[in-house]
Design a protein around this motif. Structure first.
Motif, short mmCIF file in Angstrom:
data_model
loop_
_atom_site.label_atom_id
_atom_site.label_comp_id
_atom_site.label_asym_id
_atom_site.label_seq_id
_atom_site.Cartn_x
_atom_site.Cartn_y
_atom_site.Cartn_z
N VAL A 129 -4.89 3.96 -4.31
CA VAL A 129 -5.78 3.25 -3.61
C VAL A 129 -6.32 2.85 -2.28
O VAL A 129 -6.33 3.70 -1.14
N VAL A 130 -7.33 1.85 -1.75
CA VAL A 130 -8.69 2.22 -1.45
C VAL A 130 -8.58 0.60 -0.52
O VAL A 130 -8.99 -0.17 -1.66
N ARG A 131 -8.78 0.64 0.21
CA ARG A 131 -8.73 -1.06 0.91
C ARG A 131 -10.24 -0.82 1.35
O ARG A 131 -10.60 -0.72 1.76
N LEU A 132 -9.48 -2.24 1.48
CA LEU A 132 -11.04 -3.67 2.11
C LEU A 132 -10.97 -3.65 3.79
O LEU A 132 -9.53 -4.39 3.67
N VAL A 133 -11.64 -3.16 4.56
CA VAL A 133 -10.97 -3.07 5.65
C VAL A 133 -12.39 -3.95 6.14
O VAL A 133 -13.45 -3.65 6.29
N ARG A 134 -11.82 -4.36 7.36
CA ARG A 134 -13.39 -5.22 8.91
C ARG A 134 -13.52 -4.21 9.69
O ARG A 134 -14.40 -3.95 10.65
N THR B 196 1.19 -1.12 -0.11
CA THR B 196 0.01 -0.09 -0.07
C THR B 196 1.07 1.32 -0.12
O THR B 196 0.43 2.18 -0.75
N GLU B 197 1.69 1.32 0.93
CA GLU B 197 2.46 2.17 1.16
C GLU B 197 3.27 2.65 -0.46
O GLU B 197 3.33 3.45 -0.67
N ARG B 198 4.05 1.11 -1.07
CA ARG B 198 4.93 1.71 -2.37
C ARG B 198 4.22 2.27 -3.50
O ARG B 198 4.79 2.94 -4.17
N LEU B 199 2.46 1.95 -3.58
CA LEU B 199 1.65 2.44 -4.67
C LEU B 199 1.01 3.39 -4.04
O LEU B 199 1.28 4.07 -5.32
#
Length: 293
Positions: free
Chosen positions: A27-32, A17-20
């Motif tokens: 970057v969009v995260r799928l999170v719980r 994520t940091e690299r991208l």
């Protein structure tokens, strides 16, 4: 590119994520957890706000229960189901998108090949027949329906990922720094390794390179035997490596997990990456370890 990532808070996911993001990608995260910015989901309960899933160029799936720990029946079920449930749910969600991503990148592992001794293994090699091989086969199969949608699918078969901040190397540092390191078992088994920085660069490479599809071995080009690995680590830390860890101790202490991950032999070649023009920062183990420790 606009990229959707599951498993973004894990060892590999956080680095990727940091690299991208540093490369200018959205970057969009799928999170719980609602405490982490992103799209909240629960693949087990099949819950997600699907209205937010449009407009992504690529989807990266890094979700999965850690394989570390004794492989009880409950643990093995969690390792398998966490990967299959997530992969199948993402496949279903992508199938429902009006504007589908052009690429789906999923983690896999060199455990796909099983314990193969001195055999050189490329992406075209047959799978093994043990527990991890079965997990990887089913893990990769979960995304096959996306190929029928015209989506480019890539499975990156990760090797032993090296970083002082996590993974196997972090666990090895303390005993080796104390001078308690040594060969594992016979020391003749092949350990296919890769630096974390090279692995996340490989992920970025396949995300952005439309010519790469199918299986990709995420390992450095110069794999080593375990006895060479521990010697290189001892040299990097300026410590002796004179305390071997017998096979019997591995089997008693770690059970099936130890037999598979520590005593198993996989001489894996990153043929697809090399033929696609990917350049490794660390092709040789000694230089890689010296840069980390």
């Amino acid at each position: 590119m606009r990229i959707l990532i599951s498993g973004s808070t894990g060892f590999i996911g956080s680095a990727l994520t940091e690299r991208l993001q540093s490369g200018g990608h959205n970057v969009v995260r799928l999170v719980r957890s609602p405490s982490i910015p992103g799209i909240i989901w629960n693949p087990v309960k099949r819950e997600i706000d699907s209205s937010r899933l449009e407009g992504f160029d690529a989807v990266v799936n890094l979700s999965g229960e850690s394989i570390n720990g004794r492989w009880t029946a409950k643990k093995k079920r969690a390792i398998l189901e966490s990967r299959i449930v997530t992969g199948e749910f993402l496949t279903e969600l992508i199938g429902q998108m009006k504007q589908k991503p052009t690429a789906y990148i999923s983690a896999s592992a060199i455990g796909y090949y099983g314990n193969r001794g001195d055999e050189e293994l490329t992406e075209l090699s047959a799978p093994g027949d043990d527990f991890l091989a079965d997990v990887c086969i089913k893990w990769e199969a979960a995304s096959k329906p996306m190929m029928n949608e015209g989506i480019r699918v890539v499975h990156i078969r990760n090797g032993l990922v090296l970083s002082p901040n996590g993974g196997a190397l972090q666990k090895l540092l303390t005993p080796f720094k104390l001078g308690l390191g040594g060969p594992v078992g016979s020391g003749k088994q092949w350990w296919s390794w890769v630096g974390l920085d090279d692995l996340v660069r490989a992920y970025e490479f396949v995300i952005t390179n439309a010519n790469v599809s199918g299986a990709v071995n995420g390992v450095a080009p110069n794999t080593v035997r375990n006895k060479e690995f521990v010697k290189a680590l001892g040299k990097a830390l300026h410590r002796p490596v004179i305390f071997p860890l017998p096979s019997l101790a591995i089997k008693l202490g770690f059970g099936e997990m130890g037999e598979s991950l520590l005593l198993g032999s996989q001489r894996v070649i990153p043929k697809v990456l090399m033929e696609s023009g990917f350049e490794f920062t660390h092709s040789y183990l000694e230089r890689c370890l010296s840069s980390m420790v």
